[in-house]
Design a protein around this motif. Structure first.
Motif, PDB file in Angstrom:
ATOM      1  N   PHE A  39      -0.877   7.668   8.115  1.00  0.00           N
ATOM      2  CA  PHE A  39      -1.004   9.117   8.212  1.00  0.00           C
ATOM      3  C   PHE A  39      -2.470   9.544   8.132  1.00  0.00           C
ATOM      4  O   PHE A  39      -2.890  10.476   8.822  1.00  0.00           O
ATOM      5  CB  PHE A  39      -0.177   9.803   7.123  1.00  0.00           C
ATOM      6  CG  PHE A  39       1.303   9.718   7.357  1.00  0.00           C
ATOM      7  CD1 PHE A  39       1.908  10.486   8.339  1.00  0.00           C
ATOM      8  CD2 PHE A  39       2.098   8.864   6.603  1.00  0.00           C
ATOM      9  CE1 PHE A  39       3.279  10.418   8.562  1.00  0.00           C
ATOM     10  CE2 PHE A  39       3.465   8.788   6.821  1.00  0.00           C
ATOM     11  CZ  PHE A  39       4.056   9.559   7.802  1.00  0.00           C
ATOM     12  N   SER A  66      -0.906  10.081  16.270  1.00  0.00           N
ATOM     13  CA  SER A  66      -0.004  10.789  15.358  1.00  0.00           C
ATOM     14  C   SER A  66       1.430  10.310  15.538  1.00  0.00           C
ATOM     15  O   SER A  66       2.141  10.089  14.560  1.00  0.00           O
ATOM     16  CB  SER A  66      -0.086  12.296  15.592  1.00  0.00           C
ATOM     17  OG  SER A  66      -1.364  12.775  15.265  1.00  0.00           O
ATOM     18  N   GLY A  70       2.561   7.807  12.803  1.00  0.00           N
ATOM     19  CA  GLY A  70       3.575   8.526  12.034  1.00  0.00           C
ATOM     20  C   GLY A  70       4.866   7.729  11.955  1.00  0.00           C
ATOM     21  O   GLY A  70       5.481   7.615  10.889  1.00  0.00           O
ATOM     22  N   THR A 151       9.142  18.630   9.931  1.00  0.00           N
ATOM     23  CA  THR A 151       9.123  18.194  11.326  1.00  0.00           C
ATOM     24  C   THR A 151      10.106  19.006  12.159  1.00  0.00           C
ATOM     25  O   THR A 151       9.809  19.378  13.297  1.00  0.00           O
ATOM     26  CB  THR A 151       9.447  16.693  11.424  1.00  0.00           C
ATOM     27  OG1 THR A 151       8.500  15.964  10.639  1.00  0.00           O
ATOM     28  CG2 THR A 151       9.400  16.196  12.849  1.00  0.00           C
ATOM     29  N   ILE A 173       2.684  18.294   5.109  1.00  0.00           N
ATOM     30  CA  ILE A 173       2.607  16.826   5.150  1.00  0.00           C
ATOM     31  C   ILE A 173       1.750  16.325   3.991  1.00  0.00           C
ATOM     32  O   ILE A 173       2.126  15.383   3.289  1.00  0.00           O
ATOM     33  CB  ILE A 173       2.033  16.321   6.494  1.00  0.00           C
ATOM     34  CG1 ILE A 173       3.034  16.517   7.625  1.00  0.00           C
ATOM     35  CG2 ILE A 173       1.644  14.833   6.399  1.00  0.00           C
ATOM     36  CD1 ILE A 173       2.491  16.197   8.998  1.00  0.00           C
TER      37      ILE A 173
END
Length: 192
Positions: A39, A66, A70, A151, A173
């Motif tokens: 991350f 990402s 992720g 998300t 996050i």
């Protein structure tokens, strides 16, 4: 072109992952420390992209990193509960996670989002069913659930201004990653 202030919320993720990743690594939580690195690297690209005025030049790299990192980070959190490495010997698991995430990124990109969400759901459940030590910490499943909800509902929320949505998504996050790390550290401290 997106303004430079977009780098600020990415910087919050970078700071959290630096401190949390280091603390997790010191306490032999290899896979969560690796998740923090994933991350953090993706967010670092965002800091350089927006802070350096390279919005267009680094857009694809930032987006790809990402998504790829992720997914790898979510897999690492899940793997911490399903396949906990002994000591610092998690290199094989990490290599496997990176390989699988890369294969999905290259060959099955439509599955990136659903698999990220699935990994978070399974990590949430696994952290309750198979806590890493003798007592579960409520912070770990809450952190996974917050990332999941973030998300689904904040990441490109049509009901929010684009800048507000961007900053809210990244700050949530950062908070979820801090809670995850604290939750894992809490279980470690209870056993000591």
């Amino acid at each position: 072109m997106m303004p430079a202030h977009y780098a600020l919320s990415d910087a919050a993720i970078v700071l959290v992952t630096l401190f949390a990743g280091h603390a997790l690594w010191r306490n032999i939580k290899v896979l969560p420390a690796f998740a923090m690195a994933c991350f953090g690297v993706a967010a670092s690209i965002g800091v350089v992209r927006f802070g350096g005025g390279l919005q267009d030049a680094l857009a694809a790299l930032h987006s790809g990193a990402s998504q790829y990192l992720g997914l790898a980070g979510a897999f690492a959190i899940l793997a911490h509960y399903l396949f906990p490495p002994k000591g610092r010997n998690g290199i094989v698991i990490i290599a496997f996670i990176l390989t699988v995430a890369l294969a999905i990124f290259w060959f099955a990109p439509p599955f990136l989002g659903p698999l990220f969400l699935l990994a978070l759901m399974l990590a949430c459940a696994a952290s309750i069913v198979r806590p890493s030590l003798s007592q579960p910490s409520w912070l770990v499943p809450v952190a996974c659930a917050v990332m999941l909800a973030n998300t689904l509902f904040i990441r490109r929320a049509t009901w929010m201004d684009e800048a507000v949505s961007w900053h809210a998504y990244h700050l949530i996050i950062a908070l979820a990653l801090a809670a995850l790390a604290k939750g894992l550290m809490t279980t470690e401290q209870r056993v000591s």
